[in-house]
Enzyme design. Structure first.
Site, mmCIF file in Angstrom:
data_model
loop_
_atom_site.group_PDB
_atom_site.id
_atom_site.type_symbol
_atom_site.label_atom_id
_atom_site.label_comp_id
_atom_site.label_asym_id
_atom_site.label_seq_id
_atom_site.Cartn_x
_atom_site.Cartn_y
_atom_site.Cartn_z
ATOM 1 N N ASP A 24 0.832 -1.207 0.000
ATOM 2 C CA ASP A 24 0.000 0.000 0.000
ATOM 3 C C ASP A 24 0.866 1.256 0.000
ATOM 4 O O ASP A 24 2.055 1.223 0.338
ATOM 5 C CB ASP A 24 -0.899 -0.031 1.249
ATOM 6 N N ASP A 28 -10.901 1.541 -3.067
ATOM 7 C CA ASP A 28 -11.426 1.256 -1.730
ATOM 8 C C ASP A 28 -12.946 1.220 -1.736
ATOM 9 O O ASP A 28 -13.560 0.752 -0.780
ATOM 10 C CB ASP A 28 -10.947 2.332 -0.739
HETATM 11 C C1 GLA Z 1 -5.778 1.752 2.351
HETATM 12 C C2 GLA Z 1 -6.177 0.587 1.487
HETATM 13 C C3 GLA Z 1 -7.223 -0.228 2.182
HETATM 14 C C4 GLA Z 1 -6.674 -0.713 3.504
HETATM 15 C C5 GLA Z 1 -6.209 0.462 4.340
HETATM 16 C C6 GLA Z 1 -5.494 -0.009 5.590
HETATM 17 O O1 GLA Z 1 -6.817 2.650 2.496
HETATM 18 O O2 GLA Z 1 -6.633 1.029 0.237
HETATM 19 O O3 GLA Z 1 -7.627 -1.321 1.389
HETATM 20 O O4 GLA Z 1 -5.616 -1.604 3.270
HETATM 21 O O5 GLA Z 1 -5.325 1.299 3.613
HETATM 22 O O6 GLA Z 1 -5.080 1.033 6.379
#
Ligand code: GLA
Length: 739
Positions: free
Chosen positions: A489, A559
């Site tokens: 990420d 997301d």
């Molecule tokens: C980001 C990712 C999510 C999740 C969060 C965790 O927003 O896109 O899918 O992994 O971080 O903090």
């Protein structure tokens, strides 16, 4: 076979220089080609980009130009003006294949430099043309070399094509040819390519726009006269735009019309300049770096730009997308032949509230419905119990995992699943041991605040010591815990972009070095762990591009897991990137992001058109829902080869009442059709879906109903639909060829 050929009658292409006559090349890629030529001033011009031309035709095309004298016009190309006779009409516009902003080039300069004495004008002389054919890789590359008449700068414009692929890959290579001690050359702009479109009746631009939780939404519009800049200044590819465009004449559709496309393989800040001149010609330049960043080139140093890939088709937008998908699968993605497993990810179920027992309970449920890869998301390390603390302290949280990750990994593996983990290696919470120890490791500028976003700062990966540290802990984490998958990420954009320790130019250099080091890091990690697979995530789809796809296996699309919103996000994603890399989870209803309720089957059908995952809180799902989930996962495993590796045809558009996608196996032995109804209005009748990819001569059995359809009927009358009541509603039909 894809070939680069020199045009008969053209001068020898090796080492030729300043020889009168047609100096021209044709670069052929699949059914498309580009024809390039030099004018008398050694300017590289585009004579053609589009349909394939034979050598004779290309030669004729180039031959139509009258012998060019310095400053004279090249009829048919609008190359230069009228010898100064008409004030303000001497602009060089349109057909420059290498636009360096030299005299009378008033458009966007693909290449802009500043020499140490302040000179900015580039006067490039043609040096040589080299054709490199690689039999082993079935690639061919044309290298056109230029050198500045006075200053120690060599410029190569490179074109690479591959057998069977309609894609032309272009980049620039800049070399400081001076000797040690000579002054540096400042690179002010180095776009990988200028793509000159032919004159079209009109121009229409296709792009995607977005933001967090609303990425890659398709938008088509007529570009204004002037320059349109698509860009990311965020240090990542970005949610707001994606580095590709397609251009047509405003009449192309899914199945017809010429479409020109160009994409950039770069995961940091970038620019695509769409220039529509007042004479109504369009040029697209694609390159890395934000505006204003200046990169120094010292004696002996080489700067190679990322690849800008271009395609042409006359088969409409579906053919364009299919060409991009084939390119990504065949030439960009590692291990593209593998099928991606069904993933379970704990993020939406648990947030930061992870524990050994909780994860094992979810893992048991996930295994029960057929999941193949279990991924623990954020919250497992350091003091990371919220987004305020712990980022950077990459050891298992001693309260939550007193015996480390081993018991969880063992438990997951005993359930027959692979184990994956969320990491965010490029980031740090100020409230962390790492930051307390290394406050100088983040992007920052002296005397400036350090703006936090999601309570975090960006580690300066351009620093070799930071990059090494990241590799060291990741390497250990993966090896010690037998980790098969990382969700990598990156959750915030760059701000206060600086690297004070690198001196005056550090703040500019960091934009490029950061990405180069990220790539090197991913490459090294993969080399050390050949079975490790990686998902690129950046707050959802913020780092999706062909540069990243060369070193990851899939991308977290958004997301936003609301299935109706996903239809639009996935439609835009699929314009260039294949289903094989498009991660899509089934989550809870009502959806945690939108509060919208949707049937479980609908949620599955939307996610099954990419790489299926489950992201809901399975502990809350009813027995009936778990049974449905098990059936859907099993169905996905049957259709997965067709979805992940097949050819995609688009039906309708995602914002319409009815839309869908058809995936067909390369040998047409199977097809999978998804249909989604967003809203039923005025009791409209369901119309059959007229398929486009099946074999007219084949007979196809519907695996669900057993009904046998003739291919010719499917291609003309269509596949009958009975979606039933309730909205949104969907269906998935799996057709297998019988004869
Ligand atoms: C980001 C990712 C999510 C999740 C969060 C965790 O927003 O896109 O899918 O992994 O971080 O903090």
């Amino acid at each position: 076979m894809t070939l680069i050929r020199s045009i008969p009658g053209a001068v020898s292409i090796s080492g030729a220089r300043s020889i009168s006559g047609a100096r021209a090349w044709v670069v052929t890629a699949g059914r498309s080609c580009a024809v390039l030529r030099l004018d008398a001033r050694d300017r590289l011009l585009s004579a053609h980009w589009g349909r394939e031309l034979g050598l004779e035709q290309a030669a004729a095309l180039v031959g139509v130009s009258v012998p060019v004298t310095a400053g004279a016009a090249a009829p048919g190309f609008g190359a230069v003006g009228h010898g100064g006779a008409w004030p303000f009409e001497e602009d060089v516009e349109g057909p420059l294949e290498l636009a360096v902003g030299a005299a009378f080039q008033f458009g966007h300069a693909q290449l802009a430099v500043r020499f140490a004495d302040g000179t900015r004008e580039l006067e490039l002389e043609f040096v040589s043309a080299l054709i490199e054919n690689s039999d082993t890789e079935d690639t061919a590359e044309l290298v056109l070399s230029f050198a500045d008449r006075h200053y120690p700068l060599a410029v190569e414009s490179r074109y690479r094509v591959r057998s069977g692929s309609p894609v032309i890959e272009r980049r620039l290579v800049l070399r400081h040819t001076g000797s040690a001690g000579e002054e540096i050359i400042s690179i002010l702009r180095a776009d990988s390519a200028s793509w000159t479109l032919p004159p079209l009746a009109d121009y229409r631009l296709s792009q995607v726009r977005g933001r967090w939780a609303a990425e890659t939404r398709l938008h088509r519009s007529s570009p204004p006269f002037g320059e349109t800049l698509l860009t990311s200044r965020r240090g990542i590819t970005g949610h707001h735009a994606n580095p590709w465009v397609m251009v047509d004449d405003g009449t192309a559709g899914a199945t017809h019309g010429q479409v020109f496309g160009c994409a950039l393989a770069w995961s940091g800040s970038w620019q695509i300049t769409v220039e529509r001149t007042s004479a109504d010609r369009t040029v697209v330049a694609a390159g890395f770096g934000p505006d204003g960043a200046v990169w120094p080139l010292a004696p002996g140093e080489v700067l190679t730009t990322p690849v800008s890939a271009g395609i042409w088709t006359d088969g409409g937008f579906d053919a364009a997308s299919q060409a991009w998908h084939a390119y990504v699968l065949d030439h960009v993605l590692p291990h593209a032949e593998e099928l991606r497993p069904v993933v379970y990810n704990s993020w939406e179920a648990t947030g930061f509230d992870v524990s050994l027992e909780g994860q094992l309970a979810l893992a048991r449920q996930a295994a029960g419905i057929g999941v193949e890869l279990f991924v623990m998301d954020d919250g497992w390390f350091g003091s990371r119990t919220s987004d305020r603390t712990g980022l950077g302290d990459w050891w298992p949280n001693p309260d939550r995992f007193p015996d480390g990750l081993a018991p969880l990994v063992k438990g997951v593996r005993e359930l027959g699943m692979d184990f994956g983990l969320w990491v965010e290696p490029e980031m740090v919470n100020p409230d962390s041991d790492l930051y307390r120890e290394h406050p100088d490791w983040v992007l920052h500028q002296p005397f400036r605040q350090r703006s936090e976003h999601r309570n975090q700062l960006v580690l300066n990966l351009a620093r070799p010591d930071v990059a090494e540290w990241v590799h060291e802990w990741l390497d250990r984490l993966v090896a010690e815990n037998d980790i098969g998958f990382l969700k990598w990420d990156m959750n915030r954009p760059f701000t206060e972009v600086g690297w004070p320790e690198a001196g005056n130019g550090g703040g500019d250099l960091v934009w490029r070095r950061y990405v180069e080091n990220l790539y090197a890091l991913l490459d090294k990690l993969r080399a050390g762990h050949p079975s490790l697979r990686i998902e690129s995530c950046s707050g959802g789809g913020g780092r999706l591009d062909a540069g990243m796809l060369a070193r990851v296996d899939q991308v977290w699309t958004s997301d936003n897991t609301d299935a109706l919103d996903r239809l639009a996000i996935q439609e835009g994603f699929a314009q260039v990137y294949p289903a094989r890399v498009m991660s899509a989870w089934v989550t809870d209803s009502p959806n945690p992001h939108t509060g919208r309720r949707m049937p479980l089957e609908f949620r599955f059908h939307v996610a099954m058109s990419g790489v299926l995952g489950i992201g809901g809180d399975l502990a809350e799902w009813s027995e009936e829902e778990l049974v449905t989930a098990r059936e859907m996962v099993a169905a996905y495993k049957r259709i997965r080869p067709v979805v992940q590796h097949g050819v995609r045809y688009t039906h309708g558009n995602a914002s319409g009442d009815l839309s869908g996608a058809e995936y067909v196996a390369a040998d047409r032995s199977e097809a999978v059709v998804f249909v989604y109804r967003r809203e039923r209005r005025f009791a409209q009748m369901e119309r059959p879906v007229v398929l486009r990819g099946v074999d007219a001569g084949g007979r196809y059995r519907d695996v669900g109903s057993g009904i046998v359809h003739h291919g010719a009927v499917l291609l003309s009358r269509g596949l009958p639909m009975a979606l039933g009541g309730g909205d949104p509603v969907s269906t998935m039909v799996h057709l297998v060829r019988e004869g």
